[in-house]
Design a protein around this motif. Structure first.
Motif, short mmCIF file in Angstrom:
data_model
loop_
_atom_site.label_atom_id
_atom_site.label_comp_id
_atom_site.label_asym_id
_atom_site.label_seq_id
_atom_site.Cartn_x
_atom_site.Cartn_y
_atom_site.Cartn_z
N LEU A 140 0.82 -1.20 0.00
CA LEU A 140 0.00 0.00 0.00
C LEU A 140 0.86 1.26 0.00
O LEU A 140 0.59 2.23 -0.73
CB LEU A 140 -0.92 -0.01 1.22
N LEU A 141 1.94 1.24 0.79
CA LEU A 141 2.83 2.40 0.83
C LEU A 141 3.50 2.64 -0.52
O LEU A 141 3.64 3.79 -0.96
CB LEU A 141 3.90 2.20 1.91
N VAL A 142 3.89 1.53 -1.19
CA VAL A 142 4.51 1.65 -2.51
C VAL A 142 3.54 2.26 -3.50
O VAL A 142 3.87 3.17 -4.27
CB VAL A 142 5.01 0.28 -3.00
N LEU A 143 2.28 1.74 -3.47
CA LEU A 143 1.27 2.26 -4.40
C LEU A 143 0.98 3.73 -4.16
O LEU A 143 0.82 4.53 -5.10
CB LEU A 143 -0.02 1.44 -4.27
N LEU A 144 0.91 4.11 -2.88
CA LEU A 144 0.68 5.51 -2.55
C LEU A 144 1.83 6.38 -3.03
O LEU A 144 1.63 7.49 -3.53
CB LEU A 144 0.48 5.66 -1.04
N ALA A 145 3.06 5.85 -2.86
CA ALA A 145 4.22 6.62 -3.29
C ALA A 145 4.22 6.82 -4.80
O ALA A 145 4.47 7.91 -5.31
CB ALA A 145 5.51 5.92 -2.86
N VAL A 146 3.88 5.75 -5.53
CA VAL A 146 3.83 5.82 -6.99
C VAL A 146 2.74 6.79 -7.42
O VAL A 146 2.93 7.63 -8.30
CB VAL A 146 3.59 4.43 -7.61
N GLY A 147 1.57 6.68 -6.76
CA GLY A 147 0.46 7.58 -7.10
C GLY A 147 0.81 9.02 -6.82
O GLY A 147 0.52 9.92 -7.61
N GLY A 148 1.47 9.27 -5.69
CA GLY A 148 1.86 10.64 -5.36
C GLY A 148 2.85 11.19 -6.36
O GLY A 148 2.78 12.34 -6.75
N HIS A 149 3.76 10.31 -6.84
CA HIS A 149 4.74 10.74 -7.83
C HIS A 149 4.07 11.11 -9.13
O HIS A 149 4.41 12.10 -9.78
CB HIS A 149 5.77 9.63 -8.04
N ALA A 150 3.06 10.32 -9.53
CA ALA A 150 2.34 10.58 -10.79
C ALA A 150 1.64 11.92 -10.72
O ALA A 150 1.66 12.70 -11.67
CB ALA A 150 1.34 9.47 -11.07
N ASP A 151 1.00 12.19 -9.56
CA ASP A 151 0.31 13.48 -9.40
C ASP A 151 1.30 14.62 -9.49
O ASP A 151 1.03 15.65 -10.10
CB ASP A 151 -0.42 13.53 -8.05
N ALA A 152 2.49 14.41 -8.86
CA ALA A 152 3.48 15.46 -8.85
C ALA A 152 3.99 15.73 -10.27
O ALA A 152 4.37 16.84 -10.60
CB ALA A 152 4.64 15.08 -7.93
N ALA A 153 4.04 14.68 -11.11
CA ALA A 153 4.58 14.81 -12.46
C ALA A 153 3.58 15.44 -13.41
O ALA A 153 3.95 15.91 -14.48
CB ALA A 153 5.00 13.44 -12.98
N THR A 154 2.29 15.45 -13.06
CA THR A 154 1.28 16.04 -13.93
C THR A 154 1.46 17.55 -14.00
O THR A 154 1.61 18.22 -13.00
CB THR A 154 -0.14 15.71 -13.40
N VAL A 155 1.47 18.06 -15.23
CA VAL A 155 1.62 19.50 -15.47
C VAL A 155 0.28 20.06 -15.92
O VAL A 155 -0.33 19.53 -16.84
CB VAL A 155 2.70 19.77 -16.54
N GLN A 156 -0.17 21.10 -15.26
CA GLN A 156 -1.40 21.78 -15.66
C GLN A 156 -1.07 23.20 -16.07
O GLN A 156 -0.35 23.91 -15.36
CB GLN A 156 -2.42 21.79 -14.51
N VAL A 157 -1.59 23.60 -17.23
CA VAL A 157 -1.35 24.96 -17.71
C VAL A 157 -2.68 25.61 -18.09
O VAL A 157 -3.67 24.93 -18.35
CB VAL A 157 -0.40 24.98 -18.93
N THR A 158 -2.69 26.93 -18.10
CA THR A 158 -3.86 27.69 -18.53
C THR A 158 -3.50 28.43 -19.80
O THR A 158 -2.50 29.16 -19.85
CB THR A 158 -4.28 28.70 -17.45
#
Length: 299
Positions: free
Chosen positions: A16-34
């Motif tokens: 679970l910790l590994v999955l959370l870490a991977v998920g958190g990394h994916a969110d951090a890598a997402t770039v949002q622009v306007t």
């Protein structure tokens, strides 16, 4: 048995910790622009297949070192030379929707005024609408594109452009500063006013634009306006130059009378009328002409 249950619990907790870490990394890598419409676009990874529908955006993608990811460009993109081999898919008013979709782009970069934007989005394509029209716009657009492309730093790209313009401006002798200039973009005539990015460029090199910004960035003028303004130098495409002397009253303009005409080739004209990475070249062309030196084919 109790020990086995405990080991399984520890294993599940670790997973679970590994999955959370991977998920958190994916969110951090997402770039949002306007973009310029106010639309927010998210990118989970840098786009590898890019279509551009505006020459200045093509040039900015290349300035950000992502030229190799272009798979299609608008009708008029021609710099750097590598883009001339890419498929042409139209532009502001005539974008070829089928051709764009067939290229399977991860993103389409277009001007806000491109008519095809709503339809491209309806077909599921990501569109970022950006249109640099001033120095401030150019810096802002670089700041949007750089994180999306995940390539070169926007600040470094902007510094190169800004410092290049400043360096070109230093080459203009003090005796030529304040020269009154008329810049014509079309023989209608349409002119570049003080409020256009060309007007900003003229101001940066230290000359005076005879067309006030209050008329809009690229106003259509009554030819008599230019006669009354009496510029000392006229900047114009070499293809339009032959008609200048035949315009009523233009033989009285100081620039025409003294032969102080800056005549630019089509290639040079492209650099002058596109707000992008070639603005230092545009500034150097202006300075060279003001000095009375041949512009040739280079800056």
């Amino acid at each position: 048995m109790r020990r086995l249950v405990a080991l399984r619990a520890w294993a599940l907790a670790g997973l679970l910790l590994v999955l959370l870490a991977v998920g958190g990394h994916a969110d951090a890598a997402t770039v949002q622009v306007t973009d310029d419409r106010g639309a927010r676009i998210a990118f989970e990874r840098p786009p590898q297949r890019i279509v551009t529908l505006l020459p200045s955006l093509t040039e900015l993608v290349c300035a950000l070192e992502a030229c190799s990811r272009l798979v299609g460009v608008d009708t008029f993109s021609n710099w750097p030379s590598s883009v001339t081999a890419l498929p042409r898919v139209g532009g502001l008013d005539d974008a070829n929707i089928e051709a764009i979709v067939a290229l399977r782009p991860d993103v389409v970069l277009a001007a806000q005024s491109t008519r095809a934007v709503p339809r491209l989005e309806a077909l599921g394509l990501k569109v970022v609408a950006l249109e640099p029209r001033s120095f401030a716009d150019l810096r802002r657009v670089l700041g949007v594109l750089a994180p999306v492309l995940g390539a070169r730093d926007a600040a470094a790209a902007w510094r190169e452009i800004d410092q290049g313009v400043t360096a070109a401006a230093r080459e203009l002798p003090a005796s030529l500063r304040g020269t009154r200039v008329y810049f014509e973009v079309n023989s209608a005539p349409y002119a570049a006013s003080e409020s256009s990015f060309i007007g900003e460029l003229l101001a940066r090199i230290g000359v005076v634009n005879v067309v006030p910004g209050s008329l809009g960035p690229f106003p259509k003028l009554n030819p008599e306006f230019v006669v009354r303004a009496d510029p000392q130098v006229i900047m114009v495409s070499d293809r339009q130059a032959t008609s200048l002397r035949t315009r009523p009253g233009w033989d009285r303009i100081r620039a025409v009378r003294d032969g102080r005409l800056c005549l630019f080739t089509p290639r040079q004209g492209d650099a002058l009328v596109r707000p992008g990475p070639r603005m230092p070249e545009a500034a150097a062309l202006m300075v060279r002409c003001l000095q009375g030196r041949p512009t040739g084919e280079g800056p």
